[in-house]
Structure formats: C-alpha cells, structure tokens
Motif scaffolding. Structure first.
Motif, short mmCIF file in Angstrom:
data_model
loop_
_atom_site.label_atom_id
_atom_site.label_comp_id
_atom_site.label_asym_id
_atom_site.label_seq_id
_atom_site.Cartn_x
_atom_site.Cartn_y
_atom_site.Cartn_z
N GLY A 179 0.81 -1.20 0.00
CA GLY A 179 0.00 0.00 0.00
C GLY A 179 0.84 1.25 0.00
N ALA A 180 0.16 2.39 0.15
CA ALA A 180 0.84 3.68 0.13
C ALA A 180 1.78 3.81 1.31
CB ALA A 180 -0.20 4.80 0.17
N THR A 181 2.87 4.55 1.10
CA THR A 181 3.85 4.77 2.15
C THR A 181 3.75 6.19 2.66
OG1 THR A 181 5.37 3.21 1.15
CG2 THR A 181 6.31 4.81 2.64
N ALA A 182 3.46 6.36 3.92
CA ALA A 182 3.42 7.65 4.59
C ALA A 182 2.34 8.55 4.03
CB ALA A 182 4.77 8.34 4.51
N SER A 183 1.75 9.33 4.88
CA SER A 183 0.72 10.26 4.45
C SER A 183 1.33 11.64 4.30
CB SER A 183 -0.42 10.31 5.47
OG SER A 183 0.07 10.71 6.74
N ALA A 184 1.00 12.31 3.21
CA ALA A 184 1.51 13.65 2.96
C ALA A 184 0.64 14.28 1.89
CB ALA A 184 2.97 13.60 2.52
N ASP A 185 0.78 15.57 1.73
CA ASP A 185 0.04 16.29 0.70
C ASP A 185 1.03 17.16 -0.06
OD1 ASP A 185 -1.99 17.26 -0.85
OD2 ASP A 185 -2.66 18.74 0.62
N PRO A 186 1.92 16.53 -0.85
CA PRO A 186 2.95 17.30 -1.55
C PRO A 186 2.37 18.11 -2.70
CG PRO A 186 3.02 15.03 -2.26
CD PRO A 186 2.03 15.09 -1.13
N ASN A 187 3.04 19.20 -3.02
CA ASN A 187 2.69 19.94 -4.23
C ASN A 187 3.02 19.07 -5.44
OD1 ASN A 187 1.93 22.43 -2.96
ND2 ASN A 187 4.10 22.83 -2.59
N PRO A 188 2.28 19.19 -6.51
CA PRO A 188 2.62 18.43 -7.72
C PRO A 188 3.88 18.99 -8.36
CG PRO A 188 0.82 19.94 -8.18
CD PRO A 188 1.05 20.01 -6.70
N PRO A 189 4.65 18.15 -9.05
CA PRO A 189 5.82 18.65 -9.77
C PRO A 189 5.42 19.64 -10.85
CG PRO A 189 5.83 16.25 -9.63
CD PRO A 189 4.47 16.70 -9.22
N LEU A 193 22.56 8.82 8.96
CA LEU A 193 21.88 8.53 7.71
C LEU A 193 21.24 7.15 7.72
CD1 LEU A 193 23.28 9.46 4.22
CD2 LEU A 193 22.23 7.24 4.58
N LEU A 194 21.94 6.18 8.26
CA LEU A 194 21.41 4.82 8.26
C LEU A 194 20.14 4.72 9.11
CD1 LEU A 194 22.01 2.04 7.09
CD2 LEU A 194 23.30 1.52 9.17
N ALA A 195 20.14 5.39 10.26
CA ALA A 195 18.93 5.39 11.08
C ALA A 195 17.79 6.09 10.36
CB ALA A 195 19.21 6.06 12.42
N ALA A 196 18.10 7.14 9.61
CA ALA A 196 17.06 7.86 8.87
C ALA A 196 16.35 6.95 7.89
CB ALA A 196 17.68 9.04 8.13
N LEU A 197 17.10 6.09 7.23
CA LEU A 197 16.50 5.17 6.26
C LEU A 197 15.68 4.08 6.93
CD1 LEU A 197 19.45 4.84 3.72
CD2 LEU A 197 17.36 6.17 3.46
N GLY A 198 15.73 4.01 8.25
CA GLY A 198 14.89 3.08 8.99
C GLY A 198 13.55 3.66 9.38
N LYS A 199 13.34 4.95 9.12
CA LYS A 199 12.08 5.59 9.45
C LYS A 199 11.10 5.46 8.29
CE LYS A 199 14.70 9.06 12.03
NZ LYS A 199 15.11 10.48 12.07
N GLU A 200 9.84 5.67 8.60
CA GLU A 200 8.83 5.66 7.54
C GLU A 200 8.96 6.94 6.73
OE1 GLU A 200 4.06 4.82 6.91
OE2 GLU A 200 4.85 5.29 8.90
N PRO A 201 9.11 6.84 5.42
CA PRO A 201 9.32 8.04 4.61
C PRO A 201 8.01 8.69 4.19
CG PRO A 201 9.43 6.11 3.22
CD PRO A 201 9.20 5.60 4.63
N VAL A 202 8.14 9.87 3.63
CA VAL A 202 7.05 10.54 2.95
C VAL A 202 7.23 10.31 1.45
CG1 VAL A 202 6.08 12.79 2.32
CG2 VAL A 202 6.63 12.28 4.72
N ARG A 203 6.17 9.85 0.80
CA ARG A 203 6.25 9.59 -0.64
C ARG A 203 5.77 10.81 -1.41
NH1 ARG A 203 2.81 7.26 -4.75
NH2 ARG A 203 1.16 6.95 -3.21
N VAL A 204 6.55 11.20 -2.41
CA VAL A 204 6.19 12.29 -3.31
C VAL A 204 6.10 11.73 -4.72
CG1 VAL A 204 6.87 14.53 -4.26
CG2 VAL A 204 7.33 14.00 -1.84
N PRO A 205 4.92 11.59 -5.29
CA PRO A 205 4.80 11.06 -6.65
C PRO A 205 5.48 11.97 -7.67
CG PRO A 205 2.69 10.98 -5.52
CD PRO A 205 3.60 11.82 -4.67
N LEU A 206 6.16 11.35 -8.61
CA LEU A 206 6.80 12.06 -9.72
C LEU A 206 6.28 11.47 -11.02
CD1 LEU A 206 10.47 12.07 -8.33
CD2 LEU A 206 8.81 13.95 -8.20
N PRO A 207 5.03 11.69 -11.34
CA PRO A 207 4.41 10.97 -12.45
C PRO A 207 4.91 11.42 -13.82
CG PRO A 207 2.91 12.64 -11.61
CD PRO A 207 4.08 12.61 -10.68
#
Length: 346
Positions: free
Chosen positions: A19-29, A234-248
């Motif tokens: 499913g989707a990763t992280a909730s966010a409301d990014p601006n579109p590219p 940096l390694l610990a950061a990659l263990g967190k849940e990210p925010v996904r920004v679609p780049l369609p």
C-alpha cells in the motif's frame, strides 16, 4: 527466458508490492525548464546549490559534470581525466567536491565498481570498491555528514540493499564494502518510466541529500521517498517511515536533488525532457528520534523502511502482501526483463 528467473522475480515483486507509504500532501511537480542540449541526453544524477544545477550523464567516457542554469542551459563543464565505466549518480560534499558514482552494472559482471571524486578545478581521485557478496547494479549514492558514501542498489525484487566502505577509502583501492541494511520499496500506481509501474516503482534510480544534511531522498522511476535525518545518522534515517512524493509521467526518471530551501528537483533521461520541481518537499518531513533497537526476531519493516539484519533471501521479505493478478504480473516481468537486457551496457 528461464522459468526459474521468472519465478524468483515474481516472488520478489509480489512481496515488494504494498500500500501507500506515509501520508503527505505534496505539491505536484511543475516544469522549471526543458533540457534540449543533446550533451545531457542521459541525465542520471543531479545536485543543486540554490543557484545552479549540476548534472552527470549515464555512462560516459570522461568524468564530467555539466553546470546548468535555471533555464536548462549548459553554462560550462567541469571535467577530469579519469575514464569511468558507467556513472549513475552524483553527490556533492560540503567542500564542493563532486562524487560520481561509477557503479552501473546492468549485467552484474563487474569485479569492482568505483567512486570518482572531482574537484571544481577538474582534479579527480579514483576509489575502487568491491562488494562482499558479488556484483550489484547500483544507481543511487548518498554521502553522510562525514563524507562516508552509501550505495543503494537497483533491485527488481524490491529490496534496495545498502552498502558502505568497511574501512577508510583508499585510492585507487579497492576498498571492501559492507552490507549495512536494505530498504524495502513498495509498488505504487504512479505512471511513468520505461517499464510498467509495478516494476519501475520499486527500482531505486537515484538519491539526494539536503545541503545541510537534514533530509535525504531515494527515488524510483515514478516516486520519491523523503527521510528526515537526525544527528547526522543517515542509516537510522532510512529506517524511518518516509514521505512519498509522486513524480508521475517522467520518461526515465533517474535524477533527484534538494535545493537548500527544501525544494525537490527531479529530471529524466531523454532529449527535450523537463527538469521539474516540487516546492516545499522537505517541509513534509520533520526530524524524529531514531527507531528503537529491533527485537531478536525482527518484524517485517514498514513500507519504505530499512531491514538492518542480514538475510539469506534478497530483502528478507516473507509474509508481505501479494497480488491476485499473477498471470498479468508474469507478463509484466517478462517485458521488464527484456527491457533491462536490451539497455545499453557501457
């Protein structure tokens, strides 16, 4: 195509789809400009400093960084004498040195890969590297605040493995790499890329760091994943849940960068492709404490999370969601394999 290869890829891709990763409301590219210069037709790596963009081509016969203005004009070149094999990404250290990730290996047959440090004056230093577990195709490079490089592999099984030098970099080397984790990429329905989203959305094609080190991003052909970095870990950061920004709808999106103000910049291979920006992207994430130590039997990491344990299976992804459309997936995988095999090998 061998049935065993299809089977392995099928299992891996099904495990990586979720499913989707992280909730966010990014601006579109939005398109900042269109890059029409044929010298940068295979743009694969990008960094930004608030005034200029710095780009590298996929492959290459010289260690060259293209300096771009904000209207996509090549202003000048920074070139060094080292002849690379297949450059795939670009990072920049605090002192202004560019690091070219000569780590492309579509056929997985290179005995060594390399990093090339290129100064603004055009001096190069070559650092050869060896993986502990055989060849990998790698298209993403990150530098931590101590200039330790992290390589993130491009894995069609959805588990992007993370490697860093096991000791101090030696020139020309080789220096041994060690595996320090794996980020599980999950499939999305974002359109774009040279292969269907089921495949393209789990292939890591680039990485970027905020100039102040407060955030990093990994990208696939279709999406970017943003991670907050606390205390330079940096390694610990990659263990967190990210925010996904679609780049369609990028033709072959492989380049990603952060502006100092947190704007995300993305670009694709191909002549006449736009360089696009997502304003305020870094503001979607905030620093948070590093995750607690994993139990002796770690649970499956969250979508986009890191698996810090070793695994006998690629990515160690037992028990993840599967897709019902098995037959369609096999067809998609077959097409993706044909594409990957036909890609130019340098």
């Amino acid at each position: 195509m061998r049935a065993s290869v299809v089977g392995v890829l099928l299992v891996g891709l099904l495990a990586g789809f979720g499913g989707a990763t992280a909730s966010a409301d990014p601006n579109p590219p939005v398109d900042a400009c269109v890059l029409t210069d044929k010298r940068v037709a295979e743009l694969s790596g990008l960094v930004a400093d608030g005034e200029r963009w710095y780009a590298v081509n996929d492959g290459g016969t010289k260690s060259t960084v293209y300096v771009l203005t904000r209207d996509c004009v090549v202003e000048r070149l920074i070139s060094g004498p080292t002849d690379p094999y297949d450059v795939e990404d670009l990072a920049r250290a605090q002192d202004g040195t560019f690091w070219l990730s000569d780590t492309g290996d579509n056929d997985k047959k290179r005995e060594t890969v390399a990093l090339i440090a290129l100064t603004p004056a055009g001096k190069t230093t070559l650092y050869r590297l060896t993986y502990p577990d055989g060849p990998h195709d790698t298209e993403a490079l990150l530098l931590d605040r101590d200039n330790v490089p992290y390589l993130i592999t491009k894995n069609p099984l959805g588990s992007a493995e993370i490697y860093r030098p096991a000791g101090t970099l030696a020139s020309p080397g080789p220096t041994a790499l060690e595996r320090v984790g794996a980020v599980r990429m999950t499939g999305t329905d974002t359109q774009g890329g040279p292969v269907p989203p089921l495949v393209g959305s789990v292939l890591v094609t680039g990485a970027a760091s905020m100039p102040d080190g407060s955030a990093v991003a990994l990208r696939t052909y279709t999406d970017a994943y943003l991670y907050a970095v606390s205390d330079g870990d940096l390694l610990a950061a990659l263990g967190k849940e990210p925010v996904r920004v679609p780049l369609p709808n990028e033709q072959q999106g492989e380049a990603i960068a952060f502006e100092p103000d947190g704007t995300l910049v993305s670009a694709s291979e191909g002549t006449g492709q736009p360089i696009r920006t997502v304003a305020g992207a870094a503001g979607l994430i905030a620093p948070s404490p590093a995750p607690a130590p994993e139990p002796e039997t770690p649970a499956t990491p969250p979508a986009g999370g890191i698996d810090l344990g070793a695994s006998d299976e690629p990515g160690g992804q037992d028990g993840l969601p599967t897709l019902p459309a098995i037959g369609l997936t096999v067809v998609i995988i077959g097409g993706a394999l044909l594409f990957l095999r036909r890609r130019r090998t340098r």
